[in-house]
Structures are given as structure tokens and as C-alpha cells.
Design a protein around this motif. Structure first.
Motif, PDB file in Angstrom:
ATOM      1  N   HIS A 194      -6.634   1.589  -3.167  1.00 50.15           N
ATOM      2  CA  HIS A 194      -6.438   0.206  -2.756  1.00 50.15           C
ATOM      3  C   HIS A 194      -7.134  -0.800  -3.556  1.00 50.15           C
ATOM      4  O   HIS A 194      -6.578  -1.787  -4.029  1.00 50.15           O
ATOM      5  CB  HIS A 194      -6.451  -0.076  -1.310  1.00 50.15           C
ATOM      6  CG  HIS A 194      -8.029  -0.347  -0.743  1.00 50.15           C
ATOM      7  ND1 HIS A 194      -8.838   0.756  -0.835  1.00 50.15           N
ATOM      8  CD2 HIS A 194      -8.911  -1.373  -0.561  1.00 50.15           C
ATOM      9  CE1 HIS A 194     -10.057   0.222  -0.300  1.00 50.15           C
ATOM     10  NE2 HIS A 194     -10.153  -0.884  -0.374  1.00 50.15           N
TER      11      HIS A 194
ATOM     12  N   TYR B 139       1.578   0.618   5.649  1.00 52.38           N
ATOM     13  CA  TYR B 139       0.296   1.279   5.005  1.00 52.38           C
ATOM     14  C   TYR B 139      -0.407   0.330   4.518  1.00 52.38           C
ATOM     15  O   TYR B 139      -1.784   0.541   4.847  1.00 52.38           O
ATOM     16  CB  TYR B 139       0.875   2.103   3.830  1.00 52.38           C
ATOM     17  CG  TYR B 139       1.787   3.211   4.021  1.00 52.38           C
ATOM     18  CD1 TYR B 139       2.277   3.802   5.465  1.00 52.38           C
ATOM     19  CD2 TYR B 139       2.284   4.088   2.909  1.00 52.38           C
ATOM     20  CE1 TYR B 139       2.926   4.654   5.783  1.00 52.38           C
ATOM     21  CE2 TYR B 139       3.029   5.208   3.170  1.00 52.38           C
ATOM     22  CZ  TYR B 139       3.308   5.426   4.625  1.00 52.38           C
ATOM     23  OH  TYR B 139       4.392   6.474   4.724  1.00 52.38           O
TER      24      TYR B 139
ATOM     25  N   SER C  23      -7.998   5.022   7.401  1.00 53.00           N
ATOM     26  CA  SER C  23      -6.498   4.960   7.230  1.00 53.00           C
ATOM     27  C   SER C  23      -5.773   6.082   7.708  1.00 53.00           C
ATOM     28  O   SER C  23      -4.815   6.230   8.503  1.00 53.00           O
ATOM     29  CB  SER C  23      -6.130   4.451   6.081  1.00 53.00           C
ATOM     30  OG  SER C  23      -6.833   3.272   5.551  1.00 53.00           O
TER      31      SER C  23
ATOM     32  N   VAL D 190       0.074  -0.564  -1.490  1.00 53.32           N
ATOM     33  CA  VAL D 190      -1.136  -0.873  -0.585  1.00 53.32           C
ATOM     34  C   VAL D 190      -1.980  -1.598  -1.323  1.00 53.32           C
ATOM     35  O   VAL D 190      -2.843  -2.556  -0.817  1.00 53.32           O
ATOM     36  CB  VAL D 190      -1.516   0.440  -0.259  1.00 53.32           C
ATOM     37  CG1 VAL D 190      -3.046   0.291   0.448  1.00 53.32           C
ATOM     38  CG2 VAL D 190      -0.636   1.102   0.704  1.00 53.32           C
TER      39      VAL D 190
ATOM     40  N   VAL E 256     -12.237   3.983   3.495  1.00 56.94           N
ATOM     41  CA  VAL E 256     -11.101   3.314   3.658  1.00 56.94           C
ATOM     42  C   VAL E 256      -9.980   4.269   3.982  1.00 56.94           C
ATOM     43  O   VAL E 256      -9.022   4.401   4.942  1.00 56.94           O
ATOM     44  CB  VAL E 256     -10.772   2.124   2.792  1.00 56.94           C
ATOM     45  CG1 VAL E 256      -9.346   1.689   2.934  1.00 56.94           C
ATOM     46  CG2 VAL E 256     -11.853   1.045   2.970  1.00 56.94           C
ATOM     47  N   CYS E 257     -10.198   5.355   3.038  1.00 55.34           N
ATOM     48  CA  CYS E 257      -9.109   6.428   2.882  1.00 55.34           C
ATOM     49  C   CYS E 257      -9.317   7.547   4.264  1.00 55.34           C
ATOM     50  O   CYS E 257      -8.222   7.682   5.004  1.00 55.34           O
ATOM     51  CB  CYS E 257      -9.183   7.382   1.664  1.00 55.34           C
ATOM     52  SG  CYS E 257      -8.420   8.685   1.798  1.00 55.34           S
TER      53      CYS E 257
ATOM     54  N   THR F  72      -4.388  -0.221   5.963  1.00 57.83           N
ATOM     55  CA  THR F  72      -5.501  -0.206   4.962  1.00 57.83           C
ATOM     56  C   THR F  72      -6.391  -1.538   5.281  1.00 57.83           C
ATOM     57  O   THR F  72      -7.525  -1.407   5.171  1.00 57.83           O
ATOM     58  CB  THR F  72      -5.037  -0.087   3.716  1.00 57.83           C
ATOM     59  OG1 THR F  72      -4.330   0.989   3.534  1.00 57.83           O
ATOM     60  CG2 THR F  72      -6.227   0.110   2.747  1.00 57.83           C
TER      61      THR F  72
ATOM     62  N   HIS G  81      -3.016  -5.244   0.528  1.00 62.53           N
ATOM     63  CA  HIS G  81      -4.247  -4.937   1.629  1.00 62.53           C
ATOM     64  C   HIS G  81      -4.758  -6.336   1.828  1.00 62.53           C
ATOM     65  O   HIS G  81      -5.782  -6.162   2.902  1.00 62.53           O
ATOM     66  CB  HIS G  81      -5.090  -3.759   0.960  1.00 62.53           C
ATOM     67  CG  HIS G  81      -5.751  -3.946   0.044  1.00 62.53           C
ATOM     68  ND1 HIS G  81      -5.586  -4.047  -1.393  1.00 62.53           N
ATOM     69  CD2 HIS G  81      -7.178  -4.374  -0.144  1.00 62.53           C
ATOM     70  CE1 HIS G  81      -6.697  -4.100  -2.209  1.00 62.53           C
ATOM     71  NE2 HIS G  81      -7.547  -4.580  -1.372  1.00 62.53           N
TER      72      HIS G  81
ATOM     73  N   ALA H 287      -4.672   4.064   0.186  1.00 57.47           N
ATOM     74  CA  ALA H 287      -5.946   3.706   0.543  1.00 57.47           C
ATOM     75  C   ALA H 287      -7.031   4.145  -0.396  1.00 57.47           C
ATOM     76  O   ALA H 287      -7.987   3.075  -0.596  1.00 57.47           O
ATOM     77  CB  ALA H 287      -6.079   4.227   1.833  1.00 57.47           C
TER      78      ALA H 287
ATOM     79  N   ASP I 157     -10.291  -1.470   5.560  1.00 60.06           N
ATOM     80  CA  ASP I 157     -11.053  -2.342   4.760  1.00 60.06           C
ATOM     81  C   ASP I 157     -12.156  -3.115   5.157  1.00 60.06           C
ATOM     82  O   ASP I 157     -12.997  -3.170   4.975  1.00 60.06           O
ATOM     83  CB  ASP I 157     -10.144  -3.039   3.609  1.00 60.06           C
ATOM     84  CG  ASP I 157     -10.715  -3.556   2.603  1.00 60.06           C
ATOM     85  OD1 ASP I 157     -11.787  -3.235   1.968  1.00 60.06           O
ATOM     86  OD2 ASP I 157     -10.088  -4.735   1.848  1.00 60.06           O
TER      87      ASP I 157
END
Ligand SMILES: [Fe+2]
Length: 364
Positions: A162, A238, A138, A213, A134-135, A242, A217, A159, A246
Motif C-alpha cells: 500500500h 480492499y 487487513s 489499494v 497492515v497486511c 487497508t 488507501h 496491503a 493503516d
């Protein structure tokens, strides 16, 4: 190389990538020929899928958004921190910052044109691998949106953190190998607030936007999300990014109770959620870097010929470069040839072969 689910592995297949367990230890080397014992061992440690060597793909490199080494390091860090957090109710911010910065630096340096799904996760490190993916997704989207380094770092940290609140969700719910009941789902949903409260306590070191976040999210564009039912632009950008990353990563991952969704279906699913779950403008930026037909996919052309995707283009995701390997009757060509669909406008991808079809047609 071809990604094959553990249930479809057969003796004689040759491993294309090193395979690690959830602690980052090497289980099997690339180049190992699978036998029944190896397959059973992979099954036992909860590996969802592996990359298999394929004669059509010998010279085909599947691009990675970040180096496997960086990914492994980040996954193992998230995993260790999760355990630390369960005991100490705080996180080691510096380590997370380092991991997020490392991912941002690699992505800024590599500027990946398209994202191809290349990671192989064990079921039990799903949560940790998921946070890292996810990081990555993102950060790539933030880069696409023109974020500067400092914005990217905050987004990447948010992220990566999260799902921090999940460390405070009972393990029997978190690791349940089947779908959650309604009651369990409402406990699971508290991870947004729990995560926010936890991160806010370390506000001296964690930017408030990164904590938001974690809080936002699961909010949705039309207000049907949780925990607060925020709508549209009351959700921070943000968190919007995310949220898309996700869902996309979750559906494309192998889980114990279902097989992963192929990239083209995940792409369609994401589009179908524009305006309801996702901000349409952010979704467009996200999808502009996602390969619909990732390199290594087998597709069927409108002529009936089967071809292998060898390259993809960000501006024309539905028109990849392919290597045609059978004629319209499915007969193997003696000399497979390359076709650039951006130049062959009467040709298009009519379907994607499933993993089972690829195996049945003996394309592995
Ligand atoms: Fe979550």
C-alpha cells in the motif's frame, strides 16, 4: 510480559522477547537482564519499546497473529525491496506474493481470535514493519468478512504494497523525525499516485485491485481523503480495510516524536472516525478482532482493585478475564485470584494503567 517504551526502561528489568535490529539480526536474547549499556544500545539503534518479563505474567502467553519468524522475514523483504525499488523503479513481485501468501496461510491456519499488539519495531524500520502489520490486520479483517483464499491473497498483497509509492518520496521527508510541514505533507501525499503508477506498470503480475489499494488507501468515507476525494462505495472494499488497518497500526506504534497510543484509546479513536473516515460496517468487522484490553494490560476495576488481563473474548471485548492483584487500597494481595468479567456483571474495567503508573506502582 509487559511492553515498555525505551524511555521507561530501567536497569534490572529482564527482556521477555528476542530483540532484532532493522536488518533482522539478533541484538539481545530473551532473558537478558538490562543494564545501562544495553539500554543505551537499544536507544541508539532506535528500538521504540521492548517486552519485559513480569512476575505476574510468568505463565501468560501473549498470542501472536503470525509467527515472529514470518514477520521478521516479511519485514526484511519489504525493506530490501524498498531499496531495490528506489534504484530500479520496479518491484520484485514474486517475493511480495510469497510474503503475502505466507501471511495469509498462517492467518487462515491460526484463525486468531483477537489481535494483540506484540511487535517491537525499530524507528528506522517503521515503514517496513508497518506494511507487514497492515497486511496482517487487513487479512484478519478479510477473513472476518468471509473472503475466499484468492480474495485474501489479493487483499494481503495490496496491503503489503500500500505504501510502495513512499519509496519515491525524498528520504529527508520520509524519515523526518518530527511532524511534516504543509509543503512536505503535500509531497508525502503523492505516494498514493506514485505507488499506483508504479504498480500498474507491472500489471501483468500485480492484480489491478491490489494496485488500487495503493491508490485509494487515503480516501475517506465522507470524501475528505486524497488523492481523488472518493466517497462511500466508490472506494474499493480492499482499500477501505487497508485504510483502517493503516491508521490503527500507525497510532499504536512508537514514533520518535510521540509515544504509542494504548489499545483502548486506539479503539475509541477508530470508533470516533466511523462514517467520516471509515466505512462503519467494515470498521465493525475490523474491531471485532481487536483486543481493547490486550492480554498483559493492567486495569483498574470499578471497585478500585488493580488487575492484570489474562484472556480476551471476541464477542465481549470490554469484559476480559483478569487476575486481581491488589485490593481497593492498592495493597498487594498475597494470593492473586482470577475473575471472569463475562460472569461478574457488576464489575467492569474503569481505567487502564499507563506504563508510567505500572512502573510507579512497582508492578513490573
Ligand atoms: Fe499511505
Amino acid at each position: 510480559m509487559l511492553k515498555i517504551s525505551i524511555t521507561n526502561l530501567q536497569p534490572g528489568m529482564v527482556i521477555g522477547h528476542h530483540i532484532y535490529n532493522s536488518d533482522g539480526l539478533l541484538l539481545l536474547n530473551a532473558g537478558t537482564e538490562l543494564n545501562v549499556t544495553f539500554i543505551k544500545r537499544l536507544e541508539k539503534v532506535g528500538i521504540g519499546s521492548v517486552y519485559i518479563k513480569n512476575s505476574f505474567m510468568e505463565d501468560l502467553e501473549i498470542p501472536e497473529a503470525i509467527r515472529e519468524e514470518t514477520r521478521q522475514k516479511a519485514v526484511s523483504l519489504v525493506q530490501k525491496s524498498f531499496r531495490y525499488l528506489q534504484v530500479n523503479a520496479r518491484i520484485n513481485v514474486e517475493q511480495f506474493e510469497q510474503a503475502a501468501d505466507c501471511i495469509v496461510d498462517e492467518i487462515v491456519k491460526n484463525r486468531p481470535a483477537m489481535v494483540h499488539l506484540t511487535d517491537i519495531r525499530t524507528h528506522d524500520n517503521y515503514t517496513f514493519g508497518h506494511s507487514v502489520n497492515v497486511c496482517v490486520l487487513s487479512t484478519i479483517t478479510g477473513l472476518q468478512l468471509g473472503y475466499n483464499q484468492s480474495q485474501l491473497r489479493t487483499l494481503a498483497l495490496g496491503a503489503l504494497l500500500h505504501d510502495t509509492g513512499k519509496a519515491l518520496v525524498p528520504l529527508e521527508i520520509l524519515n523526518k523525525p518530527s511532524r511534516l510541514t504543509d509543503a512536505e505533507m503535500s509531497i508525502m501525499r503523492t505516494h498514493t499516485e506514485k505507488g499506483f503508477d508504479l504498480l500498474r506498470k507491472q500489471a501483468d503480475h500485480i492484480p489491478l485491485l491490489a494496485s488500487h489499494v495503493a491508490f485509494q488507501h487515503h480516501e475517506k468515507h465522507n470524501g475528505c481523503g486524497y488523492p481523488r476525494g472518493l466517497t462511500g462505495d466508490t472506494i474499493h472494499e480492499y482499500a477501505k480495510i487497508t485504510a483502517i488497518a493503516d491508521v490503527y497500526d500507525a497510532v499504536t506504534a512508537d514514533r520518535p516524536y510521540r509515544e504509542r497510543m494504548p489499545a483502548h484509546e486506539a479503539y475509541e479513536l477508530a470508533i470516533s472516525l466511523a462514517n467520516t473516515h471509515f466505512d462503519p460496517a467494515i470498521l465493525t468487522s475490523f474491531l471485532s478482532n481487536i483486543a481493547i484490553y490486550p492480554i498483559g494490560s493492567f486495569i483498574v476495576l470499578n471497585t478500585g482493585e488493580i488487575a492484570l488481563v489474562t484472556n480476551t473474548f471476541p464477542n465481549l471485548p470490554t469484559r476480559p478475564c483478569v487476575k486481581v492483584i491488589t485490593d481497593a487500597d492498592g495493597k498487594r494481595l498475597a494470593d492473586p485470584y482470577l475473575l471472569d468479567l463475562t460472569e461478574q456483571l457488576t464489575l467492569f474495567v474503569s481505567s487502564v494503567l499507563s506504563e508510567k503508573e505500572v512502573i510507579e506502582l512497582k508492578l513490573v
